[in-house]
Design an enzyme around this catalytic site. Structure first.
Site: not given
Ligand code: AMP
Length: 403
Positions: A7, A91, A180, A241, A385
């Site tokens: 990643n 990823r 996601h 956020r 993941e």
């Protein structure tokens, strides 16, 4: 088969090495501060002590080289030789409308990821540096890319279009993509396995709540709607956020506060959410701690976070005309029993009934936290993941080898 999962960020690179015989992690780690002075490599080999190295790592090519050196190091290594790595999986945040599933990297795929830079300017260029760095170090090893957006490509137009002039979609691909996806796909599959039911028979609302947070309606095993949109800013309230808000706030605030576009963007992405409301932290652990000490702003942040999540669960239940499984995953979802309890307390009208004792148990396993009589199965499913990236890489490379 051994698979390295990467990643790559702009100044960091995380990795995990899997042995696909038993899906065990042989080593994991990260390189931080790439391109700055005193970069740090933290390497965690299974069954051996952690290694930490500080040195100058100027680019991603060097970062990957250092990772490979660590993997074969006499003291900290887990491989005899680099040739044991059969494939590398990456990823990738944004796959646009092109990538509906994972693919093996070739020149065309690289070009397309490059075309998508506009949609994910912070992420995709960094991922590309990761792909090129692996190519430079391991030119003969096949690479696979796994997209955060791919799982949501099944959304119908009613879910993914914005009610704005359609030319913005045809000209600039302004639409909802969702993120996601790798996590939502993984945890919904785990949930179906756990319940012993085909995923196609379940209506699932999956809540991935960590630093970033998103909620997905999964119908017939496919993403039907998801709370993040064209960017990961839309939807739930998150650590820093804002999530959903009236878009007219943007020009209004820019005018009143004399902010530039980049300042308002940074405000909504980095200085909003729980951090802004609590005035304290974006971390749920600190919010819960402060709440216990009677901090009113922390309590307000928690309550707003819960309320907004509960509204999405209700909306997605309506979107699918029902719900069989409500699942929680990621940092907050897996660990905060208080958050899960608060969310479920307002869902009794759906037949959601939590078992408080089961909800309080801490475990790294998939588990049911609803009562025997609950009409909805409420599950906690640890996300992984990296494992899904490793599995997709394994499947695609095996298929390629078998012609
Ligand atoms: P993630 O992005 O999935 O790694 O999630 C990170 C977030 O999970 C952190 O910012 C914390 O807010 C949250 N978290 C981790 N552990 C706990 C815990 N024990 N209780 C509440 N929140 C937690």
């Amino acid at each position: 088969m051994k698979i390295l999962v990467i990643n790559a960020g702009s100044s960091s690179l995380k990795y995990q090495l899997y042995n696909m015989l038993d899906e065990s992690v042989l080593a994991s780690g990260r390189v931080e501060r790439i391109g700055m002075d005193s970069s740090i490599v933290t390497h965690e080999p299974a069954g051996k002590p952690e290694a930490r190295q500080v040195s100058e790592i100027l680019d991603h090519v060097t970062a990957v080289r250092r990772v490979l050196e660590m993997l074969v190091d006499a003291e900290y290594g887990v491989l005899t030789e680099i040739g044991e790595i059969d494939a590398v999986g990456h990823r990738i945040v944004h796959g646009g409308e092109t990538f509906k599933e994972s693919v093996v990297v070739n020149q065309e795929v690289k070009l397309e990821i490059r075309r998508l830079f506009d949609l994910a300017p912070l992420h995709n260029p960094a991922h590309m540096m990761g792909i090129n760095a692996v190519e430079a170090n391991l030119p003969d090893v096949p690479q696979v890319v796994v997209f955060d957006t791919a799982f949501h490509q099944s959304m119908p137009r009613t879910s993914y279009l914005y009610p704005i002039p359609t030319i913005l979609y045809s000209r600039h691909k302004v639409r909802r993509y969702g993120f996601h996806g790798t996590s939502h796909k993984y945890v919904s599959g785990q949930a179906a396995d756990y319940l012993g039911k085909p995923i196609e028979s379940l209506k699932i609302v999956s809540c991935h709540i960590g630093n970033g947070a998103s909620c997905t309606a999964i119908l017939n095993g496919k993403s039907y709607d998801t709370s993040m949109g064209m960017t990961p800013l839309e939807g739930l309230m998150m650590g820093t956020r804002s999530g959903d808000l009236d878009p007219a706030i943007v020009p209004y605030v820019m005018n009143k506060e004399e902010l530039t576009l980049s300042e308002v963007n940074s405000m909504l992405n980095k200085h909003s959410g729980m951090l802004a409301v609590s005035g304290l932290s974006s971390d749920m652990r600190e919010i819960e701690q402060a709440m216990e000490e009677g901090d009113a702003k922390a309590k307000l942040a928690f309550d707003m976070y819960v309320y907004r999540l509960r509204k999405y669960i209700g909306a997605y239940t309506a979107a699918m005309n029902g719900i069989d499984v409500l699942l929680f995953t990621a940092g907050v979802g897996e660990n905060s029993s208080a958050l899960r309890k608060a969310v479920c307390e307002g869902l009794t009208f759906l037949g959601v009934e939590l078992d408080d004792e089961k909800n309080a148990v801490r475990s790294k396993e998939t588990r049911r936290i609803s009562s025997e009589s609950s009409k909805v199965q409420v599950l906690v499913v640890p996300t992984n993941e990296e494992l899904l990236i490793a599995r997709d890489t394994y499947d695609l490379v095996k298929r390629k080898l078998n012609g």
